[in-house]
Design a protein around this motif. Sequence first.
Motif, PDB file in Angstrom:
ATOM      1  N   MET A 154      85.260 101.048  60.689  1.00 47.11           N
ATOM      2  CA  MET A 154      84.061 100.970  61.520  1.00 47.11           C
ATOM      3  C   MET A 154      82.883 101.629  60.805  1.00 47.11           C
ATOM      4  O   MET A 154      83.008 102.709  60.224  1.00 47.11           O
ATOM      5  CB  MET A 154      84.301 101.636  62.869  1.00 47.11           C
ATOM      6  CG  MET A 154      85.379 100.953  63.713  1.00 47.11           C
ATOM      7  SD  MET A 154      85.007  99.223  64.080  1.00 47.11           S
ATOM      8  CE  MET A 154      83.638  99.437  65.230  1.00 47.11           C
ATOM      9  N   ALA A 155      81.725 100.966  60.865  1.00 46.15           N
ATOM     10  CA  ALA A 155      80.483 101.491  60.289  1.00 46.15           C
ATOM     11  C   ALA A 155      79.333 100.962  61.124  1.00 46.15           C
ATOM     12  O   ALA A 155      79.527 100.146  62.041  1.00 46.15           O
ATOM     13  CB  ALA A 155      80.352 101.092  58.820  1.00 46.15           C
ATOM     14  N   GLY A 156      78.127 101.417  60.807  1.00 48.52           N
ATOM     15  CA  GLY A 156      76.970 101.013  61.589  1.00 48.52           C
ATOM     16  C   GLY A 156      75.801 100.618  60.717  1.00 48.52           C
ATOM     17  O   GLY A 156      75.688 101.031  59.560  1.00 48.52           O
ATOM     18  N   ALA A 163      70.580  98.436  66.676  1.00 46.35           N
ATOM     19  CA  ALA A 163      71.688  99.117  66.008  1.00 46.35           C
ATOM     20  C   ALA A 163      72.968  98.327  66.255  1.00 46.35           C
ATOM     21  O   ALA A 163      73.199  97.840  67.365  1.00 46.35           O
ATOM     22  CB  ALA A 163      71.836 100.539  66.521  1.00 46.35           C
ATOM     23  N   ARG A 165      77.249  98.359  65.472  1.00 42.26           N
ATOM     24  CA  ARG A 165      78.436  99.034  64.981  1.00 42.26           C
ATOM     25  C   ARG A 165      79.588  98.053  65.037  1.00 42.26           C
ATOM     26  O   ARG A 165      79.788  97.373  66.046  1.00 42.26           O
ATOM     27  CB  ARG A 165      78.754 100.280  65.803  1.00 42.26           C
ATOM     28  CG  ARG A 165      79.948 101.077  65.236  1.00 42.26           C
ATOM     29  CD  ARG A 165      80.055 102.452  65.856  1.00 42.26           C
ATOM     30  NE  ARG A 165      81.248 103.148  65.402  1.00 42.26           N
ATOM     31  CZ  ARG A 165      81.348 103.794  64.240  1.00 42.26           C
ATOM     32  NH1 ARG A 165      80.312 103.817  63.418  1.00 42.26           N
ATOM     33  NH2 ARG A 165      82.470 104.415  63.885  1.00 42.26           N
ATOM     34  N   GLY A 166      80.347  97.963  63.946  1.00 42.02           N
ATOM     35  CA  GLY A 166      81.427  97.000  63.911  1.00 42.02           C
ATOM     36  C   GLY A 166      82.291  97.190  62.686  1.00 42.02           C
ATOM     37  O   GLY A 166      82.120  98.143  61.914  1.00 42.02           O
ATOM     38  N   SER A 210      75.153 103.500  58.274  1.00 43.03           N
ATOM     39  CA  SER A 210      75.980 104.649  58.628  1.00 43.03           C
ATOM     40  C   SER A 210      77.417 104.337  58.227  1.00 43.03           C
ATOM     41  O   SER A 210      78.026 103.395  58.753  1.00 43.03           O
ATOM     42  CB  SER A 210      75.907 104.916  60.137  1.00 43.03           C
ATOM     43  OG  SER A 210      76.861 105.888  60.516  1.00 43.03           O
ATOM     44  N   PHE A 211      77.934 105.131  57.266  1.00 46.39           N
ATOM     45  CA  PHE A 211      79.302 104.925  56.804  1.00 46.39           C
ATOM     46  C   PHE A 211      79.934 106.282  56.558  1.00 46.39           C
ATOM     47  O   PHE A 211      79.366 107.120  55.849  1.00 46.39           O
ATOM     48  CB  PHE A 211      79.331 104.100  55.516  1.00 46.39           C
ATOM     49  CG  PHE A 211      80.721 103.746  55.058  1.00 46.39           C
ATOM     50  CD1 PHE A 211      81.343 102.611  55.535  1.00 46.39           C
ATOM     51  CD2 PHE A 211      81.406 104.558  54.170  1.00 46.39           C
ATOM     52  CE1 PHE A 211      82.638 102.283  55.131  1.00 46.39           C
ATOM     53  CE2 PHE A 211      82.695 104.251  53.771  1.00 46.39           C
ATOM     54  CZ  PHE A 211      83.305 103.103  54.246  1.00 46.39           C
TER      55      PHE A 211
END
Length: 260
Positions: A154-156, A163, A165-166, A210-211
């Motif tokens: 999962m990351a964003g 936004a 996320r997936g 986002s990671f």
Amino acid sequence: MKPLLPALLLSAAAALPARAGEAACWYENGVVVVTAEVAGFVGDFILDTGQARTQLAETQALEMGYVEPEVLGRVTLAGSSLPALPIAVADLDVRTGLFPTPIAGVIGADALRGQVVDVSFAPCRVRLSAPGRAPRFQGRTLPLAWAEGRPVVMAGAADGRIALRGPFVPSTGLDAPVRLSSDFAAVPGAAKPDELLPYGVLRPRLALLSFGDALTAAVPAGLTPPAPDAIAGVVGAPVLDRWRLRFDFPAGELRLAPAP
């Protein structure tokens, strides 16, 4: 499966000797390259945790006398001989044309799936360990699942308005920091849309990625064709290289430790 949210918008070294159980590698053109043996051919291969199938380049396949589109063979890497698997014979000229020396193919997730795979970028090292035999590794743990034969975590991503996320594929062989599925992102006004796809030259900017435990702003990005399992995108080595990585495929974990 189509997204429920509106689309995100994007604005237009030499290897050292390795220890036992490791292979020295090098980090070039944004990907990890390692010497290995695939279906009897010894050469330099892109190590791509984000590619479902292992490939042997057509030229190298012909040198070995292979004329079929698929061969059954073993991968030997870092002193480990992995179980035989079907290996695709493919034209890799577009993917490997920028390398100064020939690239013999791509080692994909199908060859690595039963192993614990450690990747360090500086110095570049790859280690393979059997489950339960890997050395100690401390770092943040991300749950890892599988989609279309590729690992996902999962990351964003965000473009300033939206936004998302997936599931993202962590890929040590991607040619860009991040690529988003065209199901979830668009680049308005792109003059040459095909150049946004893998191996294209356009790199529009994603506002935020986002990671793991890191936020990255103004990330050079691109697009990928839609994936049936609603994969949101792929995160490449130019983002992953801030960590030492452990792909514990049998345990379903990706571990991230700060790079030296």
